[in-house]
Structure formats: C-alpha cells, structure tokens
Design a protein around this motif. Structure first.
Motif, PDB file in Angstrom:
ATOM      1  N   CYS A  17       8.681   0.769  18.558  1.00 48.70           N
ATOM      2  CA  CYS A  17       7.366   0.045  17.974  1.00 48.70           C
ATOM      3  C   CYS A  17       6.215  -0.246  19.025  1.00 48.70           C
ATOM      4  O   CYS A  17       6.593  -0.831  20.143  1.00 48.70           O
ATOM      5  N   VAL A  18       5.259   0.471  18.590  1.00 45.04           N
ATOM      6  CA  VAL A  18       4.107   0.117  19.576  1.00 45.04           C
ATOM      7  C   VAL A  18       3.250  -1.044  19.692  1.00 45.04           C
ATOM      8  O   VAL A  18       2.598  -1.181  20.201  1.00 45.04           O
ATOM      9  N   GLY A  19       3.608  -1.767  18.294  1.00 43.85           N
ATOM     10  CA  GLY A  19       2.679  -2.819  18.143  1.00 43.85           C
ATOM     11  C   GLY A  19       2.993  -3.615  16.673  1.00 43.85           C
ATOM     12  O   GLY A  19       3.674  -3.069  16.078  1.00 43.85           O
ATOM     13  N   VAL A  20       2.599  -5.016  16.945  1.00 43.36           N
ATOM     14  CA  VAL A  20       2.632  -5.651  15.707  1.00 43.36           C
ATOM     15  C   VAL A  20       1.474  -6.468  15.409  1.00 43.36           C
ATOM     16  O   VAL A  20       0.633  -6.955  16.060  1.00 43.36           O
ATOM     17  N   ALA A  21       1.153  -6.264  13.914  1.00 42.41           N
ATOM     18  CA  ALA A  21      -0.056  -7.142  13.396  1.00 42.41           C
ATOM     19  C   ALA A  21       0.142  -8.069  12.435  1.00 42.41           C
ATOM     20  O   ALA A  21       1.484  -7.659  11.505  1.00 42.41           O
ATOM     21  N   TYR A  22      -0.235  -9.322  12.211  1.00 41.12           N
ATOM     22  CA  TYR A  22       0.059 -10.281  11.322  1.00 41.12           C
ATOM     23  C   TYR A  22      -0.887 -10.144  10.169  1.00 41.12           C
ATOM     24  O   TYR A  22      -0.893 -11.299   9.315  1.00 41.12           O
ATOM     25  N   ASP A  23      -2.136  -9.682  10.104  1.00 39.01           N
ATOM     26  CA  ASP A  23      -3.186  -9.752   9.193  1.00 39.01           C
ATOM     27  C   ASP A  23      -3.648  -8.348   9.159  1.00 39.01           C
ATOM     28  O   ASP A  23      -3.604  -7.505   9.879  1.00 39.01           O
ATOM     29  N   MET A  40      -1.135  -8.631  -2.578  1.00 33.00           N
ATOM     30  CA  MET A  40      -1.399  -7.313  -2.542  1.00 33.00           C
ATOM     31  C   MET A  40      -2.304  -6.648  -1.498  1.00 33.00           C
ATOM     32  O   MET A  40      -2.735  -5.627  -1.327  1.00 33.00           O
ATOM     33  N   SER A  41      -2.362  -7.264  -0.310  1.00 38.90           N
ATOM     34  CA  SER A  41      -3.224  -7.230   0.885  1.00 38.90           C
ATOM     35  C   SER A  41      -2.601  -5.824   1.570  1.00 38.90           C
ATOM     36  O   SER A  41      -3.392  -5.114   2.253  1.00 38.90           O
ATOM     37  N   GLY A  42      -1.449  -5.612   1.447  1.00 40.97           N
ATOM     38  CA  GLY A  42      -0.679  -4.375   2.052  1.00 40.97           C
ATOM     39  C   GLY A  42      -1.512  -3.054   1.286  1.00 40.97           C
ATOM     40  O   GLY A  42      -1.611  -2.275   2.205  1.00 40.97           O
TER      41      GLY A  42
END
Length: 209
Positions: A30-36, A63-65
């Motif tokens: 895992c190179v990073g995590v985003a929350y939005d 449905m923002s994914g």
C-alpha cells in the motif's frame, strides 16, 4: 515484483485495515490512502500506483467511487481500478464506462480480495458473484450464439486476446477475428471488454463455460 496499491475509502478504520492487509500480503504494498475523491485523484498522479482499490460510496456523495474511476481513467496513468462496496442499483455497463476493471464485495473474503488485487489487469473484468446480484441490468434482446461463438466468448471472458484464443481453439487468427466481430455485432458492443460485460449481464458467460 511488488504491486503498488492506493486505497481510497472514507472509513478510516477500514482503510487502515486494508493498508495493513496489503502490506502483509506477498507481492503487494500500500503506497498511500485517500479518504475522498479529490485526494484520490491527486495521490494517483503523485504516487503512480498500479492498482487503485476504491470504495463506491465516499462520504455523502453516492456513487462517488465511479467518479474517481472516471477521473483516474481519464488521467491516463495506466492504473487498474477496482471498486468495492454496495452496488445496489448500479448499472453493469456503468462499470465498464467508468474504466473500472473490477467490482468486489467489501465484506467478502479478504484472501480473495487480496488475490484479485494481485492479479487484476486493465483488460479484464472481475465482478464478485455476490455483488453481481445487486446490479441493475438494462433490458436486452435475447442473443443466440453458435457453439464456436460460445467458445470464443468464454475465452474472451478469461481475458485472452485473439491470438491466444485462436491457438487454444485450433483455428486461424483471421477466423477468430471473424467470430469476435460477430460477437461484437450480436452484443452491440464496440470492444471485447464491453462485449464481456454485456454477455455477463445476460448470463451468456455461464452458459459458455
């Protein structure tokens, strides 16, 4: 070779658990995590992950994914996009149109999810059977396939190209292209991936297997 993964999920506990699971799995990091959505697109451009594992529903924006997938696909980074979560009411063709290569159950078996992340490719489509039942399928006319067209469709569904399909079926590449062209016409599809998506929605892949 280690595969670089970006996790996108607004549930921070889930995101961190996924990070830990990815880092502990062979061949994944895992190179990073985003929350939005906005952070996800920015981190994809900065970190250049090979896979983006994104929740369908980020915050209050339903449905923002799908929007993340569209943005990542449009950016041309080459990342494989896998969506997770409740797909109730989502159209199967939306999955193809947004550039995603998979739709996985968020509460499914973790080893299966990790294996999918490790093996997923942009030119394949993976949909968890439990998620497939939630999808809204647009009505389509009945499609009748010949036995050989069914064979070609089955191998297309496995992500094989025309050359590999022809070799496996013992036919010429030109003949195989003819079958693919016929399948695209019957399924009203422009690409092999779109044909597989539509065939899956009609249950044709199951019949061809």
């Amino acid at each position: 070779m280690t595969r670089r993964v970006l996790v996108v999920d607004d549930h921070r506990t889930v995101a961190e658990l996924l990070r830990l699971a990815l880092d502990a799995a062979p061949g994944l990091r895992c190179v990073g995590v985003a929350y939005d959505c906005r952070s996800a697109v920015r981190l994809v451009e900065e970190l250049q992950p090979e896979v983006v594992l994104c929740d369908l529903h980020l915050g209050a924006e339903r449905m923002s994914g799908v929007e993340v997938a569209r943005a990542v696909h449009a950016a041309g980074t080459g990342a494989t996009i896998l969506l997770t979560g409740d797909a109730t009411g989502m159209r199967l063709d939306t999955l193809h149109q947004c550039g995603a290569s998979g739709l996985l159950a968020k509460d499914g078996d973790l080893p299966v999810l990790l294996a999918t992340v490790r093996d997923a490719r942009r030119d394949q489509l993976v949909v968890d059977p439990s998620v497939l039942r939630m999808l809204s399928r647009p009505p389509m006319a009945a499609v009748s396939l010949s036995p050989r067209e069914g064979d070609v469709l089955r191998l297309m569904g496995q992500g094989k190209d025309v050359v590999r399909i022809a070799r496996e079926l013992g036919i010429t590449t030109a003949t195989c292209r003819g079958y693919v062209k016929a399948l695209l016409h019957k399924l009203d599809a422009h690409t092999q991936l779109e044909a597989v998506v539509k065939a899956q929605s009609l249950g044709l892949l199951e019949r061809a297997s």
